[in-house]
Design a protein around this motif. Structure first.
Motif, short mmCIF file in Angstrom:
data_model
loop_
_atom_site.label_atom_id
_atom_site.label_comp_id
_atom_site.label_asym_id
_atom_site.label_seq_id
_atom_site.Cartn_x
_atom_site.Cartn_y
_atom_site.Cartn_z
N ASN A 43 39.45 -49.91 -112.20
CA ASN A 43 38.06 -50.09 -111.77
C ASN A 43 37.97 -51.01 -110.58
OD1 ASN A 43 37.12 -49.76 -115.06
ND2 ASN A 43 36.13 -48.62 -113.43
N THR A 45 37.07 -52.37 -107.11
CA THR A 45 36.24 -52.20 -105.92
C THR A 45 36.37 -53.47 -105.10
OG1 THR A 45 34.36 -52.98 -107.21
CG2 THR A 45 34.49 -50.61 -106.83
N PRO A 48 32.69 -57.74 -102.34
CA PRO A 48 31.74 -57.59 -101.24
C PRO A 48 31.68 -58.81 -100.33
CG PRO A 48 30.62 -57.54 -103.38
CD PRO A 48 32.07 -57.68 -103.66
N TYR A 49 31.97 -59.97 -100.87
CA TYR A 49 31.88 -61.17 -100.03
C TYR A 49 33.08 -61.28 -99.10
CZ TYR A 49 27.67 -62.24 -102.33
OH TYR A 49 26.38 -62.15 -102.75
N ALA A 50 34.23 -60.93 -99.61
CA ALA A 50 35.41 -60.94 -98.75
C ALA A 50 35.26 -59.89 -97.65
CB ALA A 50 36.66 -60.66 -99.58
N LEU A 53 32.54 -60.73 -95.18
CA LEU A 53 32.95 -61.81 -94.26
C LEU A 53 33.80 -61.26 -93.12
CD1 LEU A 53 33.38 -64.76 -93.46
CD2 LEU A 53 35.23 -64.88 -95.15
N SER A 58 27.04 -56.60 -94.24
CA SER A 58 26.71 -56.93 -95.62
C SER A 58 26.31 -55.71 -96.43
CB SER A 58 25.57 -57.94 -95.64
OG SER A 58 24.43 -57.37 -95.03
N THR A 60 23.52 -54.64 -96.68
CA THR A 60 22.32 -55.11 -97.36
C THR A 60 21.20 -55.23 -96.34
OG1 THR A 60 23.66 -56.40 -98.90
CG2 THR A 60 21.35 -57.04 -98.69
N GLN A 81 13.93 -47.54 -100.50
CA GLN A 81 15.07 -47.40 -101.39
C GLN A 81 15.70 -46.01 -101.28
OE1 GLN A 81 15.32 -45.63 -104.54
NE2 GLN A 81 17.15 -46.61 -105.32
N GLU A 85 19.61 -46.06 -100.54
CA GLU A 85 20.53 -45.51 -101.54
C GLU A 85 21.51 -44.53 -100.89
OE1 GLU A 85 18.58 -43.61 -104.77
OE2 GLU A 85 20.38 -43.64 -106.02
N HIS A 90 22.20 -52.09 -100.08
CA HIS A 90 21.54 -52.86 -101.12
C HIS A 90 20.25 -53.45 -100.56
CE1 HIS A 90 25.26 -52.81 -103.64
NE2 HIS A 90 25.76 -52.54 -102.46
N LEU A 91 19.30 -53.70 -101.49
CA LEU A 91 17.98 -54.16 -101.07
C LEU A 91 17.69 -55.55 -101.59
CD1 LEU A 91 16.94 -51.77 -99.59
CD2 LEU A 91 15.40 -51.24 -101.46
N LEU A 92 17.59 -56.51 -100.69
CA LEU A 92 17.12 -57.84 -101.08
C LEU A 92 15.61 -57.87 -100.87
CD1 LEU A 92 19.80 -60.25 -99.59
CD2 LEU A 92 19.12 -60.11 -101.98
N ARG A 114 23.20 -62.77 -93.90
CA ARG A 114 23.07 -62.26 -95.26
C ARG A 114 22.70 -60.78 -95.27
NH1 ARG A 114 22.66 -64.84 -100.07
NH2 ARG A 114 22.31 -66.86 -99.08
#
Lengths: 337, 337
Positions: A43, A45, A48-50, A53, A58, A60, A81, A85, A90-92, A114
């Motif tokens: 599993n 994946t 996302p932060y690495a 960066l 992002s 996002t 959305q 999608e 992604h949606l902040l 961000r």
DNA sequence: ATTATTTGCGAAACCGATTTCGTAATTTTA
DNA sequence: TAAAATTACGAAATCGGTTTCGCAAATAAT
């Protein structure tokens, strides 16, 4: 589970595994399938932060709106959305609650990498674009929707507020109103002012004199206060015989007041509201609306934002789209009940 | 602007600047103030991806809901946001559109470190917790709100669905209904089944015989289909004389059908709906509701989630909170019009 | 048969922060 | 006054990926 562990298990280097997962042409099919199998077994994946960066992306987007408990905005989010999608984004979601200071802080938060882009519908207090300049400086694509800043060059998705304001007044007049009034939500919002100006233009064209007073009431943004204002208006001697509510919330309050004060719609007072509420037909009486294509506006705003994100030589700021609203006639403006 | 540039400009090392911004005791006050001044001059804020990577904290929570264009959920988001804002947290909003497969994919996305915790209201199709085990394995705190999985030990914020179902049926019966019916949104959702079971229990207690058929209609989740079902129900010979709508959407459709089919509420049919809609009073006729404390439920769910995030030895999974709903009587269930 | 190119992979730099650890200078303690 | 502790800072490792570059082996071109 991370790349390093995966690489060790496969007796491959980290870079090979990373490239295999990225379906790079540098890696043989045989290796790729081995890697994919191991990855799905665990599993795996990418963090996302690495990855964000390193790639400086992002996946996002930030969505800044005044409220979420509002039909227009929640439908617009659906539109946004639906596109996000598809793109794997992604949606902040951020709520300004119609306060400039909140909005400023949120925008600040969006300017440090961000998010890859921002969709905004400005607060009712926002009159300057100062906070938004920061986004431009950091090259964060920006698209306004519904509520935009007039004197700020940026991508926008709007509706035909002036025409709709005109149309709403015309509709009231044609149904017999002699003294229509406009309930404004904010004198700062261009959106609201455009609706009001359209309204006034119709009064002018149809020779509805308004020598003494301007038939516009600026309502407070505090619910209790605006309720009181509307109550006073409905109980005053020179109660208007027609009202255009510039936003949904005011129409709902107006209905409540009329019910409490035994003012009969449409006999005593006809009402048109800017609203996307799907239950307009089952209100008492059913409500004539100027209905915006909220979903569509969100969708188009997101589409354009992604164009701005994906191609640097797309002149995003030039993109101004107007999506027309529709007048839907119902009983609240009928001539006779 | 990043730490390196800032450090160079100040003739300090990167670590010193970082620690100064963190108000570390290792750094002298004089240095701290110099650093803070330079940082604010350049609008410096740490890159969230770099800092998230290193600290293994995202300051973000994921909110997974079926829909956003729904009064209950948008109010719940408000409650969640009120807490998140205080904590300096960001909100990633995901919509499952009531599809299990969407929900599974979203949960997967939340399990790789993108969020520090998850709030979820499950889709109407979700019957297994398989996808959620992943979150537990990765130690991502999880709180259900409103719609939870019964047989899955986790933190939950619920409302008293059974009692409310009971109360709604009792209310109908006490107002003269002989053949009440329950419109269920999903037979998978425990929430819905609890409401239905409470409804049935009241019928039992009040000796309303239902020998032949179970007075529950399971409505399709496709709007056109459920509309048709309700239409058929209202036009059938054995139309019920009272209806409890398990969710807001069904009540709205029922009102539309009754209007189109000239079924008079409350004369021909009395209606109670589980709903948070603030315009219930101005519907035609005003709607009797079981009103959940949506904002409060969101708020409490978020509060507990943060307890789970912040202290590892807090037994989050034991936290089950029930926030009662209220029956608000209006005209749709009045005995005489 | 020799050179040029392609294929498949690994080593290492890098993204921008945080954090551990070492150390010189200073202060405190014995 | 010598030893111990503290203060204030910097060097370097680290988080977990992505990407550049180098290189040997295999293949293609001359």
């Amino acid at each position: 589970m991370n790349l390093k562990q995966l690489a060790k298990e496969l007796n491959l280097s980290i870079s090979t595994v990373s490239k295999a997962l990225d379906d790079s042409h540098e890696i043989s099919e045989k290796t790729k399938s081995k890697v994919l199998e191991a990855a799905s077994k665990h599993n795996y994946t990418p963090n996302p932060y690495a990855s964000g960066l390193r790639k400086k992306r992002s996946n996002t987007i930030g969505v800044i709106i005044p409220e979420v408990a509002d039909n227009f905005f929640s439908l617009a989010i659906n539109g946004i959305q639906s596109i996000a999608e598809n793109k794997g984004y992604h949606l902040l979601i951020y709520l300004s609650h119609d306060k400039y200071e909140n909005e400023r802080r949120i925008v600040e938060d969006c300017a440090n990498g961000r998010v890859d882009g921002v969709l905004i519908s400005i607060s009712a207090e926002t009159i300057s674009a100062e906070h938004l300049l920061r986004l431009q400086k950091e090259n964060v694509p920006l698209v306004f929707f519904d509520r935009a800043l007039d004197d700020f060059e940026a991508a926008k998705v709007l509706t035909n507020d002036f025409e709709s304001g005109y149309l709403s007044a015309k509709h009231l007049i044609e149904n017999g109103c002699k003294r229509p009034m406009f309930l404004s939500f904010s004198e700062c919002l261009t959106m609201c002012e455009n609706r009001a100006n359209g309204f006034l233009a119709a009064l002018d064209d149809f020779k509805i004199s308004s020598n003494e007073i301007v038939p516009i009431m600026y309502c407070s943004r505090k619910e209790e206060e605006s309720y009181k204002q509307i109550q006073d208006l409905c109980n005053s001697n020179d109660r208007p015989d027609g009202i255009v509510a510039s936003v949904e919330k005011l129409a709902m309050q107006l209905y409540l007041v009329c019910q409490d004060s035994a003012v009969s719609i449409p006999n005593d007072l006809k009402v048109v509201a800017f609203s996307t509420v799907e239950i307009a037909p089952i209100l008492n009486p059913s409500l004539t609306t100027i209905t915006q294509s909220a979903f569509e506006m969100g969708r188009v705003a997101a589409e354009n934002l992604f164009k701005g994100i994906e191609s640097k030589n797309f002149n995003l700021n030039q993109q101004v789209v107007v999506i027309p609203s529709k007048l839907i006639k119902r009983q609240s403006t009928s001539r006779y009940k």
